[in-house]
Design a protein around this motif. Sequence first.
Motif, mmCIF file in Angstrom:
data_model
loop_
_atom_site.group_PDB
_atom_site.id
_atom_site.type_symbol
_atom_site.label_atom_id
_atom_site.label_comp_id
_atom_site.label_asym_id
_atom_site.label_seq_id
_atom_site.Cartn_x
_atom_site.Cartn_y
_atom_site.Cartn_z
ATOM 1 N N SER A 1 -32.160 -23.438 -10.049
ATOM 2 C CA SER A 1 -33.511 -23.742 -10.523
ATOM 3 C C SER A 1 -34.548 -22.908 -9.793
ATOM 4 O O SER A 1 -35.519 -22.445 -10.397
ATOM 5 N N LEU A 2 -34.356 -22.750 -8.500
ATOM 6 C CA LEU A 2 -35.316 -21.959 -7.736
ATOM 7 C C LEU A 2 -35.249 -20.498 -8.157
ATOM 8 O O LEU A 2 -36.280 -19.834 -8.301
ATOM 9 N N VAL B 1 -47.696 -17.640 -6.345
ATOM 10 C CA VAL B 1 -46.305 -17.755 -5.893
ATOM 11 C C VAL B 1 -45.735 -16.380 -5.550
ATOM 12 O O VAL B 1 -45.101 -16.198 -4.504
ATOM 13 N N ALA C 1 -29.995 -27.213 -6.489
ATOM 14 C CA ALA C 1 -31.315 -26.607 -6.685
ATOM 15 C C ALA C 1 -31.388 -25.091 -6.724
ATOM 16 O O ALA C 1 -32.378 -24.557 -7.207
ATOM 17 N N HIS D 1 -37.019 -20.222 -11.448
ATOM 18 C CA HIS D 1 -38.461 -20.336 -11.216
ATOM 19 C C HIS D 1 -39.034 -18.992 -10.751
ATOM 20 O O HIS D 1 -40.081 -18.543 -11.229
#
Lengths: 158, 40
Positions: free
Chosen positions: A68-69, A104, A65, A72
């Motif tokens: 991907s983080l 975010v 992950a 993002h």
Amino acid sequence: MFRRRRGEISVAVGKEEADLLRRLIAEYRTLLDAGGEPGDPIYARLFPSASLDDPDLDRQYRELASDSLDQHKRNTVEIATRSLGESGGWRSTLAEEEREAWLVLLADLRLAIGVRLAVTEETMGMPADPSDPEQWPLAVLHYLGALQESLVQACMGE
Amino acid sequence: MLDVHTKGRAAVSSGPRERAEMDVFRLHSHGLWATMSKDR
């Protein structure tokens, strides 16, 4: 601040505050690019562990992950940077993806400052004089909190 | 959410590993620190 007006979310931020946001975003980007020195508590909080009691589980999750983080967060920075513009004040209406990006980003910026200052609930209740260099980071943290609150309220309002 | 405030943690979901990983990712994406643990 952010406002909801006639079904749209608008933002009005003066030049000084907009320049502050640009500087904060630049610092945040530097943090992402640095990839986190071992033991860096800010990076550790922005890319937190996925298991406190099972290091193998955590390692497997991170292999899956963390790219991907990271992507993002970079996407979030791109959207926020574009919406803020390069200079001057910031007056605009926000598209759906821009609201999401700012929710975010403001959360991450506050976490980064909060970790750096090792804030506690008591710290958060303290006033901070922005003209005092030592209190400046806390003043910024309070400002970002107010900005984030106004965005959350605008998103929730009818 | 009150559990988090008073006890410092709250169970949010349970189930298969893949589901837990997705939930953790979604929460991490929003700045929340979520972790997985095996059920006792």
